[in-house]
Design an enzyme around this catalytic site. Structure first.
Site, PDB file in Angstrom:
ATOM      1  N   CYS A  42      14.305  83.284  35.320  1.00  0.00           N
ATOM      2  CA  CYS A  42      15.638  82.999  34.777  1.00  0.00           C
ATOM      3  C   CYS A  42      15.725  81.540  34.320  1.00  0.00           C
ATOM      4  O   CYS A  42      15.056  81.175  33.355  1.00  0.00           O
ATOM      5  CB  CYS A  42      16.715  83.372  35.788  1.00  0.00           C
ATOM      6  N   HIS A  65      15.605  89.010  36.109  1.00  0.00           N
ATOM      7  CA  HIS A  65      15.320  88.806  37.536  1.00  0.00           C
ATOM      8  C   HIS A  65      14.436  89.942  38.030  1.00  0.00           C
ATOM      9  O   HIS A  65      14.958  91.032  38.318  1.00  0.00           O
ATOM     10  CB  HIS A  65      16.627  88.783  38.335  1.00  0.00           C
ATOM     11  N   GLU A  67      13.148  90.382  40.850  1.00  0.00           N
ATOM     12  CA  GLU A  67      13.493  90.746  42.236  1.00  0.00           C
ATOM     13  C   GLU A  67      14.723  91.626  42.298  1.00  0.00           C
ATOM     14  O   GLU A  67      15.060  92.163  43.345  1.00  0.00           O
ATOM     15  CB  GLU A  67      13.671  89.475  43.083  1.00  0.00           C
ATOM     16  N   ASP A 103      33.703 100.608  49.848  1.00  0.00           N
ATOM     17  CA  ASP A 103      34.798  99.900  50.514  1.00  0.00           C
ATOM     18  C   ASP A 103      34.500  99.950  52.006  1.00  0.00           C
ATOM     19  O   ASP A 103      34.348 101.039  52.570  1.00  0.00           O
ATOM     20  CB  ASP A 103      36.137 100.599  50.249  1.00  0.00           C
ATOM     21  N   ASP A 126      43.512  94.291  40.927  1.00  0.00           N
ATOM     22  CA  ASP A 126      44.108  95.493  41.521  1.00  0.00           C
ATOM     23  C   ASP A 126      45.485  95.743  40.909  1.00  0.00           C
ATOM     24  O   ASP A 126      46.517  95.493  41.555  1.00  0.00           O
ATOM     25  CB  ASP A 126      44.272  95.306  43.045  1.00  0.00           C
TER      26      ASP A 126
END
Ligand code: 1PR
Length: 549
Positions: free
Chosen positions: A81, A194, A196, A239, A401
């Site tokens: 990166c 990336h 990984e 959640d 939200d």
């Protein structure tokens, strides 16, 4: 175990890189001083944050010269990166700061007039093919695979100049811009993506570098898809909260109410749909492009350093090699012993435990309200500003939200309204999207447009766009909300709330320009797997990342 040296010069998220290196059978030794570089045989330079900051850190630490010498000595070097970017001549991100100048290009910012910036998601890294039945594989890169990118600046692909200097390049394309996805010459290899975080394909890239398997000419795949470009990103969201027995569980609400519906409608036990680490692994193996954890009650009364989410992240990042986002409770806090802990400290703990992005909900609304009170002057002290400055914009997601507030006509409110195809039971055809805080418990006199414009200015890199009216409804995404938001923001948007079947993902990708789509309940209840969604999207001609076993 063979050893690889990793240059730890910023407090970034390198836990997942360490996990990936260990997974392919190598042991990490840390380079902490310039002298350590001399002892390194194989050296990896990860990169986080801004180009200029990265170069300055390396320069102040006395690392630049030893890195040059390491490269000149012919010993293996890999940049990741920003670790690729520092090899270039410079970057529009910090024009006055010179790079190492090994790769003869200057980085440019992606054009945000036609697409979202940062470029986030799974894209190709392919070497131009010299014959129809063969392809060049640079360190195990495969034309069929996709790799995880997250960046706003890229090295333009100048074929002739790079070839003249002996570089082999695997390119990627975002919109109409072709840039360097990976580049190699002799002992040097660097990736803009990336590895990984790129699933098995990424682990293979790291392994190829460590095993010194630089360039191979291989037979082209016959049946598999090798289409280029950014894929449709499918995210699984968990959640997480403690249930009434004190166990940490994955739960899922209906319009944010996570308690079982009993005879008295609501107020039963917290729904327990499974264990967070196991479920994250399951979704990874089904092909999820990202996994998001939302700590929906912030585990009150627990010292911050012990929050159970840190352990969940640590364990998940050992087996899940795609990006992990964590949200919930990221704000300035007073710890149980009375000490003050900043949002940046909390984010740092999460990054060090394996998170790639943090998601900020309630605190973003409060900060945005203050931003307008302060006549749109940035304070520099908000969670969004401090975290994005330290870790880059792409590391900061704002979770919104909203819920609909209906009015008779647009003039009845000062808020930004839409005319909806779905009037309420009173026949009202206009609505605005009200921001809420504390998990939807408190509505504010503040709309989604105001919020997103403010957090854009503060440096948010992505929007997780929930919708309380749709949450848990299985009735599809709120297409009107997503289209409205996409019309005024250039940062990537993740559509969330309402997914009930694979067709809903097709709808949201075809009827909006959303950058990603997220599902929760339909996966947790085992109604569909992530693979079902991706297979369905592929059958409809939408490009997705295929999962490799
Ligand atoms: O405010 O910074 O502490 O963050 C709290 C975070 O927790 C916020 O991101 C907020 O969205 C989330 N949250 C708080 N309470 C709830 C709840 O459900 N009671 N969950 C909650 C929100 C939203 C989604 C969900 C999708 C998809 N969950 O991420 O997974 O709506 O669901 P579906 O596909 O089943 O419809 P802070």
């Amino acid at each position: 175990m063979p050893v690889v040296h990793l240059l730890d010069y910023v407090a970034g998220n390198i836990r997942s890189l360490v996990n990936a290196i260990e997974k392919v059978g190598y042991q990490v030794e840390w380079v902490k001083t310039p002298e350590d570089v001399q002892n390194a045989e194989k050296l990896i330079l990860p990169g986080v944050g801004h180009f200029g900051h990265c170069i300055t850190q390396l320069s102040n630490g006395g690392f630049l010269e030893p890195i040059r010498k390491h490269i000149a000595s012919g010993k293996p070097f890999m940049g990741i990166c920003v670790g690729l970017q520092v090899l270039c001549e410079g970057s529009a991100e910090d024009p006055s700061v010179p790079g190492l100048g090994l790769v003869p290009v200057r980085l440019e910012r992606f054009d945000s007039t036609t697409k979202s910036v940062p470029h986030i998601g799974w894209n190709s890294a392919k070497c131009p093919s010299k014959s129809p039945d063969k392809y060049t594989s640079l360190y195990g890169l495969h034309p069929q695979n996709k790799y995880y990118y997250v960046h706003s600046y890229a090295a333009p692909y100048d074929e002739k100049t790079l070839a003249d200097q002996g570089w082999t390049v695997a390119t990627s394309t975002y919109g109409d811009q072709t840039f360097i996805g990976a580049i190699g010459r002799d002992n040097v290899f660097a990736t803009q993506f990336h590895p990984e975080k790129s699933g098995k394909a990424g682990l293979r890239t790291i392994e190829s570098f460590l095993n010194g398997q630089s360039i191979q000419i291989l037979d082209s795949p016959s049946s598999q898809t090798t289409a280029s470009g950014l894929t449709r990103r499918v995210i699984a969201c968990l959640d997480v909260r403690t249930n009434d027995a004190g166990d940490l569980v994955v739960t899922k609400g209906d319009q944010y109410d996570v308690r079982e519906k009993g005879a008295q409608q609501s107020g039963g036990q917290v729904r327990n749909l499974g264990k967070p680490v196991d479920m994250a692994k399951r979704y990874y193996e089904q092909g999820a492009d990202e996994v998001t954890f939302l700590n929906i009650t912030s585990f009150r009364n627990c010292p911050v350093a012990d929050v159970p989410m840190l352990e969940i992240l640590r364990r998940t990042s050992e087996t899940v090699f795609v990006p992990l986002t964590i949200g919930g409770g990221i704000r300035d806090t007073i710890d149980t012993d009375g000490s003050r802990i900043s949002a940046l400290d909390i984010a740092t703990m999460y990054f060090k435990s394996g998170a790639d992005k943090v998601s900020i909900g309630s605190d973003a609304v409060t900060a945005a309200e203050l931003y307008y009170e302060n006549k749109c002057v940035l304070s520099g002290t908000t969670a969004i500003e401090t975290i994005s400055k330290a870790y880059g914009n792409q590391a900061v997601v704002v979770s919104v939200d909203p819920k609909r507030v209906y009015v008779n006509k647009a003039e009845d409110t000062t808020h930004r309204t839409i005319k909806t195809k779905y009037p309420n039971s009173a026949g009202q055809e206009f609505c605005w999207y009200q921001c809420t805080i504390k998990g939807g418990r408190e509505g504010r006199d503040f709309d989604v447009y105001q919020l997103i414009k403010a957090v854009e200015a503060m440096g948010a890199g992505e929007i997780l766009l929930n919708c309380i009216d749709k949450d848990g409804s299985n009735s599809g995404f709120d297409i009107e909300l997503i289209n409205d938001v996409k019309s005024f923001t250039t940062i990537p948007v993740i559509a969330s709330s309402g997914a009930g079947n694979p067709g809903h993902f097709e709808d949201v990708f075809n009827q909006t320009t959303t950058d990603a789509a997220l599902g929760a309940g339909m996966f947790h209840r085992n109604e569909y797997t992530v693979k079902d969604v991706k297979d369905y999207l592929a059958s409809k001609g939408l490009l997705v990342r295929e999962f490799e076993n």
